[in-house]
Design a protein around this motif. Sequence first.
Motif: not given
Lengths: 530, 530
Positions: A27, A31, A35, A402, B217-221, B223, B294
């Motif tokens: 991931y 990601m 981005y 983040l 994807h992750a939470h950072a994506f 936020t 999230t």
Amino acid sequence: MSSSPHVPYAGTRESNGVIQALLTDLYQITMAYAYWKSGKMNDKAVFDLYFRRNPFKGEFTLFAGLEECVKLLQNFSFSRSDVEYLKKVMPPTVENEFFQYLSEMTANEVTLWAVDEGTVVFPKVPLLIVEGPLAVVQLLETPLLNLINYASLVATNAMRFRIAAGPGKTLLEFGLRRAQGPDGGLSASRYCYMGGFDGTSNVLAGKMFGIPVRGTHAHAFVTSYNDLSEVKTRVLKRKDNSEEVDFVDLCLKWQKKLSAVMSFLTDQVSEGELVAFISYAQAFPDALLALIDTYDVIRSGLPNFCTVAMALYELGYQAKGVRLDSGDLAYLSFEVRKSWKLVAQKFDVPWFEKLTIVASNDINEDTIHSLNTQGHDIDSFGIGTHLVTCQKQPALGCVFKLVEVNGRPTMKLSEDVEKITIPGRKRAYRLYGHDGTALVDLLVQESKRAYVSPATIELLHQQYWKCGKVMRDLPNLEALRTRALHSMQTIRQDHKRALNPTPYKVSVSANLYTFIHDLWLQNAPIGELS
Amino acid sequence: MSSSPHVPYAGTRESNGVIQALLTDLYQITMAYAYWKSGKMNDKAVFDLYFRRNPFKGEFTLFAGLEECVKLLQNFSFSRSDVEYLKKVMPPTVENEFFQYLSEMTANEVTLWAVDEGTVVFPKVPLLIVEGPLAVVQLLETPLLNLINYASLVATNAMRFRIAAGPGKTLLEFGLRRAQGPDGGLSASRYCYMGGFDGTSNVLAGKMFGIPVRGTHAHAFVTSYNDLSEVKTRVLKRKDNSEEVDFVDLCLKWQKKLSAVMSFLTDQVSEGELVAFISYAQAFPDALLALIDTYDVIRSGLPNFCTVAMALYELGYQAKGVRLDSGDLAYLSFEVRKSWKLVAQKFDVPWFEKLTIVASNDINEDTIHSLNTQGHDIDSFGIGTHLVTCQKQPALGCVFKLVEVNGRPTMKLSEDVEKITIPGRKRAYRLYGHDGTALVDLLVQESKRAYVSPATIELLHQQYWKCGKVMRDLPNLEALRTRALHSMQTIRQDHKRALNPTPYKVSVSANLYTFIHDLWLQNAPIGELS
């Protein structure tokens, strides 16, 4: 006649020992593409790496793994074959320019702030603060977490054993065979030494990191011998000259003498075990440390050891001691010492009662506390499984969150209150009392930089990597071990005790607190909070 | 500006991925010298590698790690720098000829018998039987144990998750970040797949072993996005032609439509989250699997997912589903499915209710059993920490015991009855019932080879290495995974259940039993036994 992996299997590390960029979660790659596709890949991001709870129901953690992180940044890149592989597993709609972008990626635009390796650390305080292009820093998440999580966990575990055993005991790491894979074993040896151990059985770790290596023999060595006919050569030279003496005869002479003093029956001791000790002594006349529990400690192992040790002494050598690997360690250690005192007095060899007793039977932190309570006469602990696999808690839950994008602080609310993140770029200070004891860690917003008096306040984060350069010395393992032991001394005793330790205080400055609250209100669905 | 390890740090593996011979305990080297010194180094030794108890309070173990052991034998040698290092750490009295002997050592005179990798195995039955020169086989102890212990442990753990989840669920290994070191992570991915998982997040494991890789994807994506102004390009092409459509407008249109049907408020959903899903969908229009926790699953994450999924559908794409990483997974999975059914009916999109729900919040084996009891609507589990670190029991206690020297069976008595070894060279047979169910494993002395009818009796040990040659195919990971799942099917259900499983029977043949008893009497100090 061989398996067919997709590529030659070369492990997780490059030839220079640094882990590969591809050792990451898929991931991170998907990601990165999203981005890139939305033009956000160079957004300036700040991520905090931290943990939420100390491991092992304790109230401290030893920070380790930083050097490997810095080296990861130094070497970060995707090889041609990595990119070829990614082309195969990503959807066909992924644009080719993205793979070009990946193949040119480095960590040169990343800045790394970190707590010094070997420092005692606490929950919520970032161990690493990683700033740089969003997509690059995102890709670093998995390898950074992997490198910090286990290193810090096992170093902390080692330090807990050190605290339990006290400074006077020798602690040896014997965990390679039970470690989680080959590299797990090597990392364990490295970071246990940093956490205050004195040596390891792991020869490769000794070679690579200069850790003292220790070890003598196993049960198999003892059972491989059967009787005196197996002794190839009966002789051993005196230490001070080259005169050869019939060592087997000498041992049998001492066996007779000692049987009266120690009250053992010469026909009850195992002959195979005696021969094994004789052979070991002939190979290492100055380093006999005998494993004495293969058959029966009191009736066979201990008499055989004393027999060979006294014969060695007559030739000018001094034995080291014994190892116990089963049974009631407290009781056996007292019995062994009692016999040694007897021999010391009887034959006027005062050093004999000071010989070393090593214990190594599946020992954990609680065993040591329990032995301390019962009383024991053990000098050295050889610790394996519980130490290296961290049986009490085999994972440290470091996370990588983040906290800022392009100057905008970010925050994750989550269904679990505990998982809420502290937004914004921050720095941490450690405040010390007059006696040098750490009082509190203070997290502050970076912009509100306080005036600090360096005698009592320490800035916890240092810049380790910037513009493609290592910005600070990476001390060797020995220096990190010294730092760790020193850092532990600044921590109050009640934070370190095994039972119900007091939590160390980590404070968020008033400004930062207000700020978190405001941001929460702003992000939460309406009506959730007030 | 760099640390100074004693040698360049290249990890535990050679460039071909095989672990180094020096990855061993020092006592193997000191014993090798003592054997050499007493002329016993070429005594013909037989060692058994086995475990005494199944892990995780279960009654079965999956055998893994054999291929790495065979490759270790194939590559076994000490490099010049290894020998130079050993000269430095061994006492100066050690003779130079010994180092010469070490530097010429290979495993070509060793014979390896082993159970096939991927077979279900039980306590006391040797997994490996290693025969050869005493000193060489002794040196192999530590690396063989290291390679078998964790591989078998984590493969068994994976199989337990598979049994808990049932054959219909997708199991994904997400453990890299919490694994015990980089190589621990890679080994986990490899052996979890063997133990019945369907994929991994670990990209390097995918590249090296051909394991399917998964991740979105992750939470950072989420936020990292704030509002709609961040969308670089608003368009997305229709799937069936190249017509570009304003995808953001389309999403906003669907948001309005869905808010009525799903009863959410458009000003309560997070705009940043919506933009994140839009961006992800633009990058992977055919693979939207959105992390929806999230901010708030019900009020924001789920509405945002449905919004983007329906907009995608209008352009000819089909979303994959959602991931839940916090909160009450059973409850949330039902809520999500309920909303999807509503959407499916309202807009006549039957596939919508069949979308995938992935759950991944610190899940362990017990969580899955508990979810099964409560009822849930999860299709796929992403499992990390508990799986790869084997939190329930992070080490398998395999041991390596000398059972015969020069034809003489050997035995260790030990202070702990459990640690007593079964002497002599032996083979094991597995007896199957008419329905193909394994009934019992029978350990017999090799000399008493029984006449076996191959339809119902299986010889468990096969010759894998002899005279410097690999004697048997090493199947690829996919084949081993199939074998493991098949082998599990031959094991009765009551041995596999999580709660109070029935122990599987391992019998020692009558002859062997009498023999152990006689040898015990012969070795025990007089008066100990009768």
